[in-house]
Design an enzyme around this catalytic site. Sequence first.
Site, PDB file in Angstrom:
ATOM      1  CB  SER A 150      -0.861   0.030   1.274  1.00 15.36           C
ATOM      2  OG  SER A 150      -1.534   1.281   1.385  1.00 15.36           O
ATOM      3  CE1 TYR A 165      -4.123  -2.296   4.828  1.00 21.62           C
ATOM      4  CE2 TYR A 165      -3.321  -0.062   4.536  1.00 21.62           C
ATOM      5  CZ  TYR A 165      -3.820  -1.238   4.004  1.00 21.62           C
ATOM      6  OH  TYR A 165      -4.009  -1.338   2.638  1.00 21.62           O
TER       7      TYR A 165
HETATM    8  N1  LIG Z   1      -8.661  -0.419  -1.799  1.00 22.15           N
HETATM    9  C1  LIG Z   1      -7.653   0.373  -1.481  1.00 22.15           C
HETATM   10  O1  LIG Z   1      -7.795   1.599  -1.450  1.00 22.15           O
HETATM   11  C2  LIG Z   1      -6.285  -0.211  -1.170  1.00 22.15           C
HETATM   12  C3  LIG Z   1      -5.227   0.675  -1.050  1.00 22.15           C
HETATM   13  C4  LIG Z   1      -3.951   0.188  -0.781  1.00 22.15           C
HETATM   14  C5  LIG Z   1      -3.771  -1.172  -0.639  1.00 22.15           C
HETATM   15  N2  LIG Z   1      -4.814  -2.024  -0.745  1.00 22.15           N
HETATM   16  C6  LIG Z   1      -4.556  -3.451  -0.565  1.00 22.15           C
HETATM   17  O2  LIG Z   1      -5.079  -4.197  -1.625  1.00 22.15           O
HETATM   18  C7  LIG Z   1      -5.407  -5.496  -1.171  1.00 22.15           C
HETATM   19  C8  LIG Z   1      -6.816  -5.842  -1.609  1.00 22.15           C
HETATM   20  O3  LIG Z   1      -7.719  -4.994  -0.936  1.00 22.15           O
HETATM   21  P1  LIG Z   1      -9.112  -4.539  -1.543  1.00 22.15           P
HETATM   22  O4  LIG Z   1      -9.098  -3.085  -1.609  1.00 22.15           O
HETATM   23  O5  LIG Z   1      -9.412  -5.319  -2.773  1.00 22.15           O
HETATM   24  O6  LIG Z   1     -10.060  -4.915  -0.320  1.00 22.15           O
HETATM   25  P2  LIG Z   1     -11.280  -5.926  -0.181  1.00 22.15           P
HETATM   26  O7  LIG Z   1     -12.229  -5.777  -1.328  1.00 22.15           O
HETATM   27  O8  LIG Z   1     -11.782  -5.728   1.197  1.00 22.15           O
HETATM   28  O9  LIG Z   1     -10.591  -7.358  -0.330  1.00 22.15           O
HETATM   29  C9  LIG Z   1      -9.840  -7.940   0.695  1.00 22.15           C
HETATM   30  C10 LIG Z   1      -9.683  -9.407   0.398  1.00 22.15           C
HETATM   31  O10 LIG Z   1      -8.877 -10.020   1.420  1.00 22.15           O
HETATM   32  C11 LIG Z   1      -9.523 -11.190   1.857  1.00 22.15           C
HETATM   33  N3  LIG Z   1      -9.212 -11.494   3.258  1.00 22.15           N
HETATM   34  C12 LIG Z   1      -9.296 -10.671   4.319  1.00 22.15           C
HETATM   35  N4  LIG Z   1      -8.994 -11.328   5.451  1.00 22.15           N
HETATM   36  C13 LIG Z   1      -8.724 -12.622   5.077  1.00 22.15           C
HETATM   37  C14 LIG Z   1      -8.389 -13.787   5.794  1.00 22.15           C
HETATM   38  N5  LIG Z   1      -8.273 -13.803   7.129  1.00 22.15           N
HETATM   39  N6  LIG Z   1      -8.188 -14.931   5.088  1.00 22.15           N
HETATM   40  C15 LIG Z   1      -8.328 -14.947   3.749  1.00 22.15           C
HETATM   41  N7  LIG Z   1      -8.645 -13.870   3.010  1.00 22.15           N
HETATM   42  C16 LIG Z   1      -8.854 -12.718   3.688  1.00 22.15           C
HETATM   43  C17 LIG Z   1     -11.016 -10.924   1.682  1.00 22.15           C
HETATM   44  O11 LIG Z   1     -11.738 -12.131   1.521  1.00 22.15           O
HETATM   45  P3  LIG Z   1     -12.730 -12.814   2.602  1.00 22.15           P
HETATM   46  O12 LIG Z   1     -13.351 -11.711   3.401  1.00 22.15           O
HETATM   47  O13 LIG Z   1     -13.711 -13.553   1.729  1.00 22.15           O
HETATM   48  O14 LIG Z   1     -11.875 -13.724   3.395  1.00 22.15           O
HETATM   49  C18 LIG Z   1     -11.025 -10.139   0.366  1.00 22.15           C
HETATM   50  O15 LIG Z   1     -11.054 -11.022  -0.719  1.00 22.15           O
HETATM   51  C19 LIG Z   1      -5.218  -5.483   0.354  1.00 22.15           C
HETATM   52  O16 LIG Z   1      -3.973  -6.062   0.683  1.00 22.15           O
HETATM   53  C20 LIG Z   1      -5.211  -4.007   0.672  1.00 22.15           C
HETATM   54  O17 LIG Z   1      -4.490  -3.725   1.845  1.00 22.15           O
HETATM   55  C21 LIG Z   1      -6.081  -1.581  -1.022  1.00 22.15           C
END
Ligand SMILES: NC(=O)c1ccc[n+]([C@@H]2O[C@H](COP(=O)([O-])OP(=O)(O)OC[C@H]3O[C@@H](n4cnc5c(N)ncnc54)[C@H](OP(=O)(O)O)[C@@H]3O)[C@@H](O)[C@H]2O)c1
Length: 260
Positions: A150, A165
């Site tokens: 991130s 985080y």
């Molecule tokens: N969106 C942003 O603005 C942003 C910015 C910077 C970085 N990121 C990073 O991008 C990545 C994806 O995030 P996103 O934005 O796509 O968020 P998201 O839609 O909330 O997706 C998060 C994913 O992680 C999975 N997950 C969470 N806890 C888990 C666990 N204990 N075991 C297995 N799977 C787990 C969730 O699946 P289940 O709930 O089905 O388990 C979901 O598929 C993350 O690493 C996040 O930190 C996102």
Amino acid sequence: MSTEHPAAGPGVVFDLTGRTALVTGASSGLGRRMALVLAHAGATVAVTARRTERLEALAAEHPAIRPFTADLALAAERERLVAEVEAALGPLDVLVNNAGVANPKPIEQETLEDFTAMVEINLTSAWHLTKLFGVGMVAAGRGSVVNIASMLGVVGATPSKQTGYPAAKAGLINLTRELGLQWARRGVRVNAICPGWFATEMTDELLSTEAGVGFIAANTPMQRAGEVHEIDGPLLLLASDASSFMTGSILLIDGGWTAR
Ligand SMILES: NC(=O)c1ccc[n+]([C@@H]2O[C@H](COP(=O)([O-])OP(=O)(O)OC[C@H]3O[C@@H](n4cnc5c(N)ncnc54)[C@H](OP(=O)(O)O)[C@@H]3O)[C@@H](O)[C@H]2O)c1
């Protein structure tokens, strides 16, 4: 050694035909998108998360996508996942460590359990999966690990106050550099993508308010959040042979947030 290759179109450079991949956190957001992108580039793609029905719906969208349910906060589940994926697909060519969670609150309200939970899913699980899948990758002499960190691993998060985080994501960034070095002569490359604000379930709450959208527009040089398809190019670059001389690299996809 000659490094001269005939120039070829993007279809050839980014082609993943015959490759195997795993995308963690593929039940929503960036992970769901990345699984589809890798499958459309030719890879057979294992997908994992806790929500089985979401994974099954994703697998129904492309014949090369295979669902594997696991809770990556648990070491035993990670070990089981690696055994099941390798039994089904053999050693991985591409590992995308994407599963992540955020839990913003100031340190005064953050408990030790909150902090260690952030580290477990955002850092330890990526370390563990990379170590376990890395055995097969190093033995095969090839592989690409793509860590989804991130921009909040590069700069502080406040005004979105939280410590677990950003600390975990900063750890993931330097894990990327260190493993890039350790495996540089073994054919296994390790790189990271650092997204800025993207519209996903993680940012739902923020982006569903006018104030949240305004905050992002006012503070991002490109004046908006990213859309999930804007991760496609960086992902295909790092997953494919297009990045054959890149390891330990950190790509910021943040609309200019960290350039200021
Ligand atoms: N969106 C942003 O603005 C942003 C910015 C910077 C970085 N990121 C990073 O991008 C990545 C994806 O995030 P996103 O934005 O796509 O968020 P998201 O839609 O909330 O997706 C998060 C994913 O992680 C999975 N997950 C969470 N806890 C888990 C666990 N204990 N075991 C297995 N799977 C787990 C969730 O699946 P289940 O709930 O089905 O388990 C979901 O598929 C993350 O690493 C996040 O930190 C996102």
